[in-house]
Write an enzyme that holds these catalytic residues in place. Sequence first.
Site, PDB file in Angstrom:
ATOM      1  N   SER A 107      52.848  28.573  43.074  1.00 28.04           N
ATOM      2  CA  SER A 107      51.730  29.517  43.156  1.00 28.04           C
ATOM      3  C   SER A 107      51.258  29.795  44.584  1.00 28.04           C
ATOM      4  O   SER A 107      50.382  30.624  44.793  1.00 28.04           O
ATOM      5  CB  SER A 107      50.567  29.014  42.306  1.00 28.04           C
ATOM      6  OG  SER A 107      50.083  27.826  42.843  1.00 28.04           O
TER       7      SER A 107
ATOM      8  N   LYS B 119      41.123  27.219  39.483  1.00 28.23           N
ATOM      9  CA  LYS B 119      41.292  27.779  40.820  1.00 28.23           C
ATOM     10  C   LYS B 119      40.133  28.715  41.170  1.00 28.23           C
ATOM     11  O   LYS B 119      39.588  28.681  42.275  1.00 28.23           O
ATOM     12  CB  LYS B 119      42.617  28.531  40.907  1.00 28.23           C
ATOM     13  CG  LYS B 119      43.827  27.609  40.891  1.00 28.23           C
ATOM     14  CD  LYS B 119      45.100  28.409  40.870  1.00 28.23           C
ATOM     15  CE  LYS B 119      46.314  27.508  40.927  1.00 28.23           C
ATOM     16  NZ  LYS B 119      47.565  28.239  40.809  1.00 28.23           N
TER      17      LYS B 119
END
Length: 852
Positions: A743, A786
Site C-alpha cells: 500500500s 489508516k
Amino acid sequence: MAAGSAIQIPSRLPLLLTHEGVLLPGSTMRTSVDSPRNMQLVRSRLLKGTSLRSTIIGVIPNTSDPTSDCDDLPSLHRIGTAALAVQVVGSNWPKPHYTLLVTGLCRFQILQLLKEKPYPVAEVEQLDRLEQFTNQHKSEEELGELSEQFYKYAVQLVEMLDMSVPAVAKLRRLLDNLPREALPDILTSIIRTSNQEKLQILDAVRLEERFKMTIPLLVRQIEGLKLLQKTRKPKQDDDKRIVAIRPNRRINHIPSTTEDEEEEEDHDDVVMLEKKIRTSSMSEQALKLCLKEIKRLKKMPQSMPEYALTRNYLELMVELPWNKSTKDRLEIRAARILLDNDHYAMEKLKKRVLEYLAVRQLKNNLKGPILCFVGPPGVGKTSVGRSIAKTLGREFHRIALGGVCDQSDIRGHRRTYVGSMPGRIINGLKTVGVNNPVFLLDEVDKLGKSLQGDPAAALLEVLDPEQNHNFTDHYLNVAFDLSQVLFIATANTTATIPPALLDRMEIIQVPGYTQEEKIEIAHRHLIPKQLEQHGLTPQQIQIPQVTTLDIITRYTREAGVRSLDRKLGAICRAVAVKVAEGQHKETKPDRAEVGEGEDCKEHVTEDAKPESISDAADLALPPEMPILIDFHALKDILGPPMYETEVSERLSQPGVAIGLAWTPLGGEIMFVEASRMDGEGQLTLTGQLGDVMKESAHLAISWLRSNAKRYQLTNASGSFDLLDNTDIHLHFPAGAVTKDGPSAGVTIVTCLASLFSGRLVCSDVAMTGEITLRGLVLPVGGIKDKVLAAHRAGLKRVIIPQRNEKDLEEIAVNVRQDLTFIMASCLDEVLNAAFDGGFAVKPIVEHLNSKL
Ligand code: ADP
C-alpha cells in the site's frame, strides 16, 4: 548358557578399593567414590577410556579402617571381583564425588602389584568363569547333589516372597535359567548377609566350598522369613482390632499418641474423600476411575510420593464443576443497556454481540461460532468480554495465551510426569467453580509453537462445538463437557492466527477510536473510574475536554485508550497528593493563614495561573477546589508534550510524502523520504522493508522513468533517464519496525515525483494505495484504521484508491466531515491531488494532434 557365561578379563587391572560392601560376581552394586585414589581411577580410566576393556576394573573389598584412608596403600585383600563399570555419575555436592554402578564379572587374585600411584594397578589371575571351567561336566556331576540341594533351598526362599512383585517373579525365572555355579554368588548378594559373610563367599574360590558355605545362609534366611510371616499375621489382626476399638477409645478420652492421631486423621480424610466422590455429580466414567484410584490410595503407604499425587488428583476431580452451573439471566433489552453503559461507541461490535446473545436467548444450547474480537490494543476487547459475562450473569475467566508454546498448557500433563498438572482450561473451570463460565482466550494471535507441540492444535478441540463436549485433559484422563462454556477470543491481528483456528471463529474487527470517541470514552468511563480508584471526587478535580484532547493528541499516539487511561491515572495521582496535602493543612485551624491564602488565591486568578499545581504548592496553601487541569498543569504533571504535529515541518523539502500504514497496533502515518546523488543508477532502500514493499519501490521507479518525459521530470544532469548517473535512496523512518505490504506504492511515486520535480508535496495530504506498472491504483486494506490515523495526525486530505470508497461508510461521520477524500484510480490523479496546483502532464498529445 554355560559357554555364554565364560569371561576373559585383562591380565592387568586397575583396582578400586571399596569400603561399602563386597561385590560378588553376577551382582550389581552402587558405590560412592570419593577417596583421591579412586577418583583418579574414575577420571583417567573410566571417563577417558574409549574401549570396553577400559571399563573393566578390579573391585577389592577394603578391609582396613575407612578413617585411616591415607596416602599409603593399605594391605590389599588378595581376592577381588573383576567388574564392569556400567554407569558413572558425578556430583559436586556436598563434596566432589562420583557414584559408580558396577556389575561383578568374576573372581581374580592379585599376583603382583604393578604400581600404586595415582591408583593401584595389579597383574591378576582370573579364578572363575573360565572357558575350561564352565565346560567341566565332571565337576557338575560331582557337585550334582550339592547344587540340587542348593537349588531347592533357593526356590523355597524365592517362593516365600511376594510373587506379584515383578522383581521376585524375575528372580524365580533366573533360578531356572542361570548356570548353577553362578547361583551362590547371586543369592548371597540378595539375602541378608553381613559383609564378613560375603567376604568369606568371595574367598571361597572352589565351587564346592562356596555351595557348602551358602546353604546355611539360605536356610537362615528361610527360617527368618517363616518367623516374620508368623508374627505378621497376628499383627494384622491387631490392626483390625485397633481400628475397631478406636471410637471407644475416643469416648473414653484415652490420650492417643500424635502419630496415631495423624494416621487416624488421614484415614478419616480418605473416607471423607471417598464420600465426596460418591456424592459428587461427576460423569460415570470419571466416577469409576476415581473409585479405582481411591482403592489404590487406601492401600498405599502415605510416605509414597504417589500418595500425594493421587490424592491431589482425586481432590481436583471432586472440586471440578461437573454439573454445577449458573442460571443464565438473559434479557436482551437489559443486555443492550448494560453494553451501552459499559462501552461507548463500538457499534458494530455491540450489534453483533447482541445478535449472538439474542440467538442464545431463543435457543439455549447454541452451538454457535466462537466470537473473536480483532483490533489494536486498548480498544476494549477484553472489557466487552467481561460485559458479556455480566449480562449473562455468568462467571468470567480470562486465559492469557500470549507466549504459550506448550500444548500441555492447554491440555495438561499426563499424571506420570513429576509435577504434572491440568491444563489452563480445566484449571479455569476449577477456579470459577461452574461449568458454564465465559472464557476469554486473550491474544490467540500470540500463541507460540515449540518442540512441546502446537498449542493451537490443542485449542482446536476446545473451540470446536462438535468435539468439545468430551474434551479430555491429559491430567484428568476422562472427558469433561465443555459445551456449556462460552468462549470468546481476542487478537490484535488475524495474520498470525493459524488458519485452522481462524476457521473455527467468527472475526469481528474492532477498529481504533477517533479523537472525539476517545474524548467521550475518557469523560464517560475512564475519568470517573480513575477518580474512584484514587479516592477523588469531581468536586476536587476537573479535567475539561480541551485538556483531554491535548492528552490525546500530544501525549499519546495510539488506536485504543490504554495509554490515555494511564495518563489520566498519572494526573489523578498528582492531584491526590495535592488534595491530601491540602487536607492536612486544612486541619491546622490557623484562620489568619487561611485569610491570607484567600488573598493569594485571588492574586493568582488575576494572573490567570491558578491551575498550575506546582504554583499552588508553592503558595503552601490548600489548592483551590476543584483543581482545574489545563495545559500548564498537564505540562507540570506529564512533562513536555511527547508528540507535536510535525507534519508541515517535515514536508518543507522536496522528496518527502506522507503514507498511511496499517499495523496490529492500529493505523499510523508514515513519512517516506527520498534523496538522490551522483552514482550509477542504484536504488537503496532502508527502514527494514519486506519484499513486497521493495517491489513497490521498484515499480514506482519504473513507472516514473517511463513517464519522465510526460511529466518533464529530469535528473540533476537534465536527462529524462532518471537513473542516469544518479543513485536514489528511499528511506522509511522508524527503521526498527519491519514494514511490508503493497500500500505504500502511491506514496513512493509521489515522493519521487516531488524529488525529481523539485516541488513540495502538500503538507495536509496523506495517501495509500497499491500501484501497477501501468499506473493504476489498486485497493488496499485497513482503510478505516489508516483514515483514523490521518485524522489523529491532523491531516486534512486523504488519497485512497477509488475501489476503497465503500470502506468509508464505516468511518464515523465527524471524521468524514473533517477530511476530504480523493478517490484515485490512476497515478495521474494521485499526483494531481498531492501537489498544489496539480502535477500537470506536458501536452505531448496536443502537439501530435496538430501534426496530424
Ligand atoms: P483490549 O483488550 O482491547 O486490549 P481492554 O479491554 O483491556 O483492551 O481495554 C482497556 C481499557 O479501556 C479498559 O479499562 C476499558 O474499560 C477501556 N475501554 C476501551 N474501550 C472502551 C469503550 N468503548 N468504552 C469504555 N471503556 C473502554
